[in-house]
Design an enzyme around this catalytic site. Structure first.
Site, PDB file in Angstrom:
ATOM      1  N   GLU A 116       0.818  -1.196   0.000  1.00 27.59           N
ATOM      2  CA  GLU A 116       0.000   0.000   0.000  1.00 27.59           C
ATOM      3  C   GLU A 116       0.866   1.267   0.000  1.00 27.59           C
ATOM      4  OE1 GLU A 116      -3.136   2.148   3.129  1.00 27.59           O
ATOM      5  OE2 GLU A 116      -2.218   0.211   3.613  1.00 27.59           O
ATOM      6  N   PHE A 117       0.370   2.285  -0.658  1.00 29.83           N
ATOM      7  CA  PHE A 117       1.032   3.580  -0.688  1.00 29.83           C
ATOM      8  C   PHE A 117       0.216   4.545   0.164  1.00 29.83           C
ATOM      9  CE2 PHE A 117       3.446   7.006  -2.472  1.00 29.83           C
ATOM     10  CZ  PHE A 117       4.540   6.419  -3.069  1.00 29.83           C
ATOM     11  N   ILE A 118       0.764   5.008   1.264  1.00 31.75           N
ATOM     12  CA  ILE A 118       0.046   5.852   2.218  1.00 31.75           C
ATOM     13  C   ILE A 118       0.519   7.291   2.084  1.00 31.75           C
ATOM     14  CG2 ILE A 118      -0.441   6.302   4.654  1.00 31.75           C
ATOM     15  CD1 ILE A 118       0.109   3.353   5.206  1.00 31.75           C
TER      16      ILE A 118
ATOM     17  N   ASP B 287      12.100  -1.974  15.288  1.00 26.39           N
ATOM     18  CA  ASP B 287      13.116  -1.027  14.818  1.00 26.39           C
ATOM     19  C   ASP B 287      12.512   0.365  14.811  1.00 26.39           C
ATOM     20  OD1 ASP B 287      15.460  -0.019  13.795  1.00 26.39           O
ATOM     21  OD2 ASP B 287      15.127  -0.712  11.744  1.00 26.39           O
TER      22      ASP B 287
END
Length: 328
Positions: free
Chosen positions: A127-129, A232
């Site tokens: 997904e591109f947020i 992380d």
């Protein structure tokens, strides 16, 4: 870990259903994937529900992977590629992203596909947020992160279904029933052995092993449950979407003590409102302050192994402080 790829994402309107298992091109199907000139384009134009790709834009990132935004008539996708590393690294990332996403707590990019590139290397599609203008509200972030830790549990113990990476360093996630044993062997012990092999640093190796054998007093009266950790969590892996909701990305997930999530706090910028909100959901346990540096030690050792001697003094100072505190 500061060498990972950190980029912005843009959301798309109609999400694909998240499968019960993320789609991986396993070795038995790599030959089939290689028949395609461009498996990324092939997936986007089939399972991605797009009919055409309008543009492909490189996205700035770190030194490990290349990142691109694929714009399509079905919305945008985020793609990372690595021309020299096989799919196992991205499989670990995808499993971590999927595990975080499935808690339905804090937002993380949805992983869609991992596979091999025909010319060598690998890719991940997710997904591109669309990121907001800031890292968002720290109080909301603390609450959402605690909710993820509370919701993400494992009946298998401490570890993860696959080994993954912390930056470019292998991270061993062999299932272990005892947290102290897991953290001593698979976190501190692994890094100490790397330091010995890479630098011949017998001083930090020997003192570190003394600490590893004497961790039990730091956990007296503490109930350690295996919680899903991002693994992380530093400032480069924390953002917010266009609505101001917190987003975390580029994970090194495993199930561990929730306090271990703060091991990168020395470069994460957690403030008082973050911790106050976090501990309202996940109450602080006895001795929290005494264990904070112990969890930072893993990341200082990793930075020492990745980036050199500039981090050695911090790691050794933490070890020596604990040896004095524990009188061992």
């Amino acid at each position: 870990m500061m060498a990972t790829t950190h980029v912005g994402f843009l959301s798309f309107g109609s999400f694909l259903p998240l499968p019960s298992r993320i789609s991986f091109s396993k070795r038995r199907t790599f030959a089939m994937a290689a028949l395609s000139d461009d498996p990324i384009r092939e997936w986007i134009l089939s399972e991605g529900k797009a009919t055409h790709i309008t543009k492909i834009c490189p996205v700035g990132g770190g030194c490990i992977n290349l990142a691109s935004r694929y714009g399509t008539d079905a919305g945008s996708f985020f793609v990372k590629t690595n021309r020299s590393i096989g799919p196992s690294m991205f499989e670990g990332e995808a499993l971590g992203l999927g595990a975080m996403y499935e808690t339905r707590t804090i937002r993380a990019p949805r992983p869609f596909k991992v596979g091999a590139l025909p010319t060598g290397g690998s890719y991940i599609i997710m997904e591109f947020i669309e990121f907001g203008s800031s890292r968002g509200n720290q109080s909301v972030f603390g609450k959402k992160l605690a909710e993820m830790h509370k919701a993400g549990k494992s009946s298998k113990g401490f570890g993860f279904d696959v080994d993954n990476t912390i930056g470019s360093t292998p991270q061993i996630n062999k299932w272990t029933s005892n947290w102290i044993e897991f953290y001593a062997e698979h976190r501190l012990g692994y890094q100490l052995k790397l330091a010995l092999d890479q630098y011949g640093d017998s001083t930090i190796y020997q003192r570190g092993h003394r600490l590893m054998k004497n961790l039990a007093p730091l956990f007296e009266g503490v109930n350690v449950e295996p919680c899903l950790l991002h693994g992380d969590l530093w400032s480069g892996n924390i953002s917010s979407d266009k609505n101001g909701e917190p987003v975390i990305l580029d994970p090194a997930c495993y199930y561990g003590h929730n306090e271990a999530e703060f091991g990168m706090s020395w470069c994460a910028g957690f403030g008082g409102s973050f911790y106050n909100s976090y501990f309202e959901v996940m109450p602080k346990q006895p001795g929290f302050e005494k264990r904070r540096d112990l969890y930072m030690l893993y990341h200082y050792l990793n930075h020492y192994n990745l980036f050199g001697s500039g981090y050695r003094s911090s790691a050794l100072s933490i070890i020596d402080d604990y040896l004095r505190m524990l009188k061992v």
